[in-house]
Design a protein around this motif. Structure first.
Motif, PDB file in Angstrom:
ATOM      1  N   ALA A   1       0.811  -1.217   0.000  1.00 52.33           N
ATOM      2  CA  ALA A   1       0.000   0.000   0.000  1.00 52.33           C
ATOM      3  C   ALA A   1       0.844   1.267   0.000  1.00 52.33           C
ATOM      4  N   ARG A   2       1.854   1.324   0.870  1.00 43.82           N
ATOM      5  CA  ARG A   2       2.644   2.529   1.040  1.00 43.82           C
ATOM      6  C   ARG A   2       4.126   2.178   1.166  1.00 43.82           C
ATOM      7  N   PRO A   3       4.777   1.805   0.082  1.00 42.63           N
ATOM      8  CA  PRO A   3       6.184   1.395   0.167  1.00 42.63           C
ATOM      9  C   PRO A   3       7.094   2.474   0.724  1.00 42.63           C
ATOM     10  N   GLU A   4       6.741   3.752   0.519  1.00 40.20           N
ATOM     11  CA  GLU A   4       7.607   4.822   1.020  1.00 40.20           C
ATOM     12  C   GLU A   4       7.573   4.898   2.543  1.00 40.20           C
TER      13      GLU A   4
ATOM     14  N   VAL B   1       5.855  -4.263  16.627  1.00 41.78           N
ATOM     15  CA  VAL B   1       4.436  -3.919  16.621  1.00 41.78           C
ATOM     16  C   VAL B   1       4.265  -2.407  16.603  1.00 41.78           C
ATOM     17  N   ASP B   2       5.105  -1.689  17.337  1.00 41.70           N
ATOM     18  CA  ASP B   2       5.023  -0.226  17.350  1.00 41.70           C
ATOM     19  C   ASP B   2       5.246   0.342  15.952  1.00 41.70           C
ATOM     20  N   GLY B   3       6.198  -0.226  15.230  1.00 38.84           N
ATOM     21  CA  GLY B   3       6.470   0.244  13.875  1.00 38.84           C
ATOM     22  C   GLY B   3       5.305  -0.008  12.935  1.00 38.84           C
ATOM     23  N   LEU B   4       4.666  -1.164  13.066  1.00 39.51           N
ATOM     24  CA  LEU B   4       3.525  -1.491  12.219  1.00 39.51           C
ATOM     25  C   LEU B   4       2.355  -0.549  12.481  1.00 39.51           C
ATOM     26  N   THR B   5       2.060  -0.295  13.748  1.00 35.81           N
ATOM     27  CA  THR B   5       0.926   0.567  14.073  1.00 35.81           C
ATOM     28  C   THR B   5       1.222   2.030  13.745  1.00 35.81           C
ATOM     29  N   ALA B   6       2.488   2.425  13.813  1.00 42.83           N
ATOM     30  CA  ALA B   6       2.846   3.814  13.489  1.00 42.83           C
ATOM     31  C   ALA B   6       2.557   4.126  12.028  1.00 42.83           C
ATOM     32  N   VAL B   7       2.705   3.139  11.157  1.00 41.96           N
ATOM     33  CA  VAL B   7       2.434   3.367   9.735  1.00 41.96           C
ATOM     34  C   VAL B   7       0.968   3.733   9.530  1.00 41.96           C
TER      35      VAL B   7
ATOM     36  N   ASP C   1       0.730   7.242  10.213  1.00 38.96           N
ATOM     37  CA  ASP C   1       1.357   8.005   9.131  1.00 38.96           C
ATOM     38  C   ASP C   1       0.435   8.139   7.931  1.00 38.96           C
ATOM     39  N   ALA C   2      -0.399   7.130   7.709  1.00 40.85           N
ATOM     40  CA  ALA C   2      -1.262   7.102   6.522  1.00 40.85           C
ATOM     41  C   ALA C   2      -2.439   8.052   6.631  1.00 40.85           C
ATOM     42  N   GLY C   3      -2.525   8.793   7.720  1.00 43.40           N
ATOM     43  CA  GLY C   3      -3.615   9.744   7.879  1.00 43.40           C
ATOM     44  C   GLY C   3      -3.599  10.862   6.850  1.00 43.40           C
ATOM     45  N   ASP C   4      -2.498  11.010   6.112  1.00 43.20           N
ATOM     46  CA  ASP C   4      -2.428  12.052   5.090  1.00 43.20           C
ATOM     47  C   ASP C   4      -3.247  11.690   3.859  1.00 43.20           C
TER      48      ASP C   4
ATOM     49  N   LEU D   1     -13.334  -2.440  -9.708  1.00 46.54           N
ATOM     50  CA  LEU D   1     -12.567  -1.193  -9.657  1.00 46.54           C
ATOM     51  C   LEU D   1     -11.486  -1.170 -10.726  1.00 46.54           C
ATOM     52  N   ASN D   2     -11.284  -0.004 -11.323  1.00 51.69           N
ATOM     53  CA  ASN D   2     -10.147   0.078 -12.244  1.00 51.69           C
ATOM     54  C   ASN D   2      -8.851   0.220 -11.445  1.00 51.69           C
ATOM     55  N   ARG D   3      -7.756  -0.017 -12.114  1.00 50.67           N
ATOM     56  CA  ARG D   3      -6.470  -0.112 -11.424  1.00 50.67           C
ATOM     57  C   ARG D   3      -6.102   1.178 -10.712  1.00 50.67           C
ATOM     58  N   ARG D   4      -6.365   2.323 -11.338  1.00 52.43           N
ATOM     59  CA  ARG D   4      -5.974   3.598 -10.739  1.00 52.43           C
ATOM     60  C   ARG D   4      -6.737   3.851  -9.442  1.00 52.43           C
ATOM     61  N   ARG D   5      -8.053   3.657  -9.484  1.00 53.15           N
ATOM     62  CA  ARG D   5      -8.844   3.905  -8.288  1.00 53.15           C
ATOM     63  C   ARG D   5      -8.523   2.908  -7.179  1.00 53.15           C
ATOM     64  N   ALA D   6      -8.271   1.669  -7.572  1.00 54.73           N
ATOM     65  CA  ALA D   6      -7.921   0.662  -6.572  1.00 54.73           C
ATOM     66  C   ALA D   6      -6.620   1.036  -5.868  1.00 54.73           C
ATOM     67  N   GLN D   7      -5.653   1.536  -6.630  1.00 53.29           N
ATOM     68  CA  GLN D   7      -4.372   1.903  -6.032  1.00 53.29           C
ATOM     69  C   GLN D   7      -4.515   3.130  -5.124  1.00 53.29           C
ATOM     70  N   GLU D   8      -5.314   4.103  -5.531  1.00 55.31           N
ATOM     71  CA  GLU D   8      -5.545   5.275  -4.686  1.00 55.31           C
ATOM     72  C   GLU D   8      -6.181   4.861  -3.357  1.00 55.31           C
ATOM     73  N   TRP D   9      -7.149   3.967  -3.440  1.00 52.63           N
ATOM     74  CA  TRP D   9      -7.834   3.503  -2.232  1.00 52.63           C
ATOM     75  C   TRP D   9      -6.890   2.686  -1.358  1.00 52.63           C
ATOM     76  N   ARG D  10      -6.050   1.912  -2.000  1.00 54.12           N
ATOM     77  CA  ARG D  10      -5.128   1.085  -1.229  1.00 54.12           C
ATOM     78  C   ARG D  10      -4.117   1.930  -0.470  1.00 54.12           C
ATOM     79  N   ARG D  11      -3.733   3.058  -1.014  1.00 55.81           N
ATOM     80  CA  ARG D  11      -2.805   3.945  -0.318  1.00 55.81           C
ATOM     81  C   ARG D  11      -3.401   4.428   1.009  1.00 55.81           C
ATOM     82  N   ALA D  12      -4.715   4.445   1.095  1.00 56.85           N
ATOM     83  CA  ALA D  12      -5.400   4.787   2.346  1.00 56.85           C
ATOM     84  C   ALA D  12      -5.798   3.525   3.102  1.00 56.85           C
TER      85      ALA D  12
END
Length: 240
Positions: free
Chosen positions: A19-22, A32-38, A41-44, A72-83
């Motif tokens: 979802a968010r490789p960066e 576990v702290d690192g996983l939950t922190a992401v 971070d994804a609140g943006d 879903l088309n690929r673009r919309r699916a990827q946008e949603w996955r980033r969230a």
């Protein structure tokens, strides 16, 4: 293959990387702290889907969720996955709303409908109109529920088992956790149109055989330094 902490970490980390490789590059995903922190971070990302639910029916909802994700088309699916496939569940009758709002998919029964992934601003009129779907009762299955997923399989339909950890799982919790699991399993190809899915509820997912094609992983409420499995998807035994 058993549900070890290492396996649960691997699945949780893989979800983040897809979802968010960066964000995966700046957090320690081995903790576990690192996983939950992401997740914080994804609140943006404010992309979300709104699902309007008149009444909850497991079979109809699973079929509708899979059909919606597969369409879903690929673009919309990827946008949603980033969230992280964020979804808001609202109580309402889709039949009374279709002339005022655009839905990407309406369930065969008409009891549920999904908007396309969009920003919070785009969803604001619908969210102002409706309240959150309550879903306070426990989700209790009387036995295995067999669901033929919509769509034509490319060959013989695959038989899969979806295990739910049923202890304390409410309908509202099932909407959230099962929604994430199903959508992301479709996007990853772990569930395909035309598959036969057997939903099986257990008190805990202990002793469930792998390998696992999809897992919904959360922080163990009894120990914040550990993970536990809420739901899993695997192939039916003997279906190779």
């Amino acid at each position: 293959m058993t549900l070890t902490q290492r396996l649960l970490h691997d699945h949780a980390a893989r979800r983040i990387i897809r979802a968010r490789p960066e964000l995966a590059q700046v957090r320690d995903l081995s903790t576990v702290d690192g996983l939950t922190a992401v997740q914080q971070d994804a609140g943006d990302e404010d992309t979300a889907v709104v699902a309007v639910v008149r009444r909850f029916d497991l079979v109809s909802w699973v079929r509708g969720t899979v059909a919606f994700a597969a369409g879903l088309n690929r673009r919309r699916a990827q946008e949603w996955r980033r969230a992280f496939t964020r979804t808001v569940f609202l109580a309402g009758n889709p039949a009374n709303l279709t002339t005022r709002f655009d839905f990407a998919h309406v369930a065969e029964t008409g009891a549920m409908a999904w908007t396309a992934p969009a920003s919070a601003a785009a969803h604001r009129p619908l969210r102002r109109l409706l309240r959150t779907f309550p879903g306070t009762r426990d989700l209790t299955l009387g036995g295995d529920v067999v669901i033929d997923l919509p769509g034509e399989p490319p060959a013989e339909p695959m038989r899969r088992v979806l295990h739910l950890a049923g202890s304390g799982l409410t309908v509202a919790g099932a909407l959230v956790h099962l929604g994430h699991l199903l959508v992301e399993a479709v996007l990853d190809g772990a569930i395909s149109p035309g598959d036969r899915l057997t939903v099986r509820q257990l008190p805990r997912l202990v002793g469930v055989p792998g390998p696992f094609d999809a897992l919904r992983v959360g922080v163990d409420p009894a120990d914040p330094d550990r993970l536990h499995a809420l739901m899993s998807v695997s192939r039916e035994a003997g279906d190779d």
